[in-house]
Design a protein around this motif. Structure first.
Motif, PDB file in Angstrom:
ATOM      1  N   HIS A  22      -5.206  -3.221 -11.926  1.00  0.00           N
ATOM      2  CA  HIS A  22      -5.766  -3.015 -10.584  1.00  0.00           C
ATOM      3  C   HIS A  22      -6.071  -4.356  -9.918  1.00  0.00           C
ATOM      4  N   ARG A  23      -6.683  -5.270 -10.644  1.00  0.00           N
ATOM      5  CA  ARG A  23      -7.003  -6.592 -10.074  1.00  0.00           C
ATOM      6  C   ARG A  23      -5.737  -7.367  -9.731  1.00  0.00           C
ATOM      7  N   TRP A  25      -2.938  -6.035  -8.822  1.00  0.00           N
ATOM      8  CA  TRP A  25      -2.450  -5.374  -7.613  1.00  0.00           C
ATOM      9  C   TRP A  25      -3.242  -5.861  -6.389  1.00  0.00           C
ATOM     10  N   LEU A  26      -4.560  -5.985  -6.529  1.00  0.00           N
ATOM     11  CA  LEU A  26      -5.392  -6.484  -5.433  1.00  0.00           C
ATOM     12  C   LEU A  26      -4.985  -7.903  -5.040  1.00  0.00           C
ATOM     13  N   SER A  29      -1.767  -8.007  -3.266  1.00  0.00           N
ATOM     14  CA  SER A  29      -1.940  -7.445  -1.924  1.00  0.00           C
ATOM     15  C   SER A  29      -2.572  -8.448  -0.970  1.00  0.00           C
ATOM     16  N   ALA A  38     -12.007  -6.608  -0.694  1.00  0.00           N
ATOM     17  CA  ALA A  38     -12.179  -5.503  -1.643  1.00  0.00           C
ATOM     18  C   ALA A  38     -13.484  -5.706  -2.387  1.00  0.00           C
ATOM     19  N   LEU A  49     -11.768  -1.001   0.175  1.00  0.00           N
ATOM     20  CA  LEU A  49     -10.681  -1.905   0.534  1.00  0.00           C
ATOM     21  C   LEU A  49     -10.615  -2.003   2.048  1.00  0.00           C
ATOM     22  N   TRP A  61       0.927   2.191   0.607  1.00  0.00           N
ATOM     23  CA  TRP A  61       0.548   1.037  -0.209  1.00  0.00           C
ATOM     24  C   TRP A  61      -0.505   1.425  -1.238  1.00  0.00           C
ATOM     25  N   ALA A  62      -1.538   2.154  -0.827  1.00  0.00           N
ATOM     26  CA  ALA A  62      -2.621   2.527  -1.739  1.00  0.00           C
ATOM     27  C   ALA A  62      -2.114   3.395  -2.889  1.00  0.00           C
ATOM     28  N   THR A  64       0.305   2.900  -4.616  1.00  0.00           N
ATOM     29  CA  THR A  64       0.853   2.036  -5.672  1.00  0.00           C
ATOM     30  C   THR A  64      -0.236   1.364  -6.513  1.00  0.00           C
ATOM     31  N   ASP A  65      -1.492   1.550  -6.143  1.00  0.00           N
ATOM     32  CA  ASP A  65      -2.617   1.017  -6.918  1.00  0.00           C
ATOM     33  C   ASP A  65      -2.594   1.671  -8.308  1.00  0.00           C
ATOM     34  N   TYR A  75      -8.949   8.655  -2.860  1.00  0.00           N
ATOM     35  CA  TYR A  75      -8.920   7.686  -1.771  1.00  0.00           C
ATOM     36  C   TYR A  75      -9.225   8.387  -0.452  1.00  0.00           C
TER      37      TYR A  75
END
Length: 93
Positions: A22-23, A25-26, A29, A38, A49, A61-62, A64-65, A75
């Motif tokens: 996750h990090r 990915w952040l 992004s 975030a 986010l 996009w979200a 794909t988190d 979400y």
């Protein structure tokens, strides 16, 4: 700008198994210019986010988190037309 609120669906112990992905990915992004900010909710029940793009782009996009891919969070998306900012935050408009 889109505000995305995450609500965790699993324990933090289970969530932590995907935290590194996750990090990553952040960070990717942020580098790509999609993510502006975030952070975690307090207490740790989810996250927030701030994303650039239209609503459909941000939803795609979200998805794909790693938290979404692994079914760890729900979400909620809110589109905002920012009109006023404090000094230094003009990029949010």
């Amino acid at each position: 700008m889109i505000i995305v609120l995450l609500t965790y669906k699993v324990s933090t112990e289970e969530l932590d198994t995907s935290i590194d992905a996750h990090r990553d990915w952040l960070m990717a992004s942020i580098e790509a210019g999609r993510l502006l900010a975030a952070g975690r909710k307090v207490p740790r029940t989810g996250g927030m986010l701030l994303a650039r793009g239209d609503l459909d782009q941000v939803k795609t996009w979200a998805a794909t988190d790693p938290f979404a891919v692994n079914g760890l969070a729900d979400y909620d998306f809110t589109e905002v037309a920012v009109t006023l900012t404090a000094d230094g935050l003009d990029g949010l408009k």
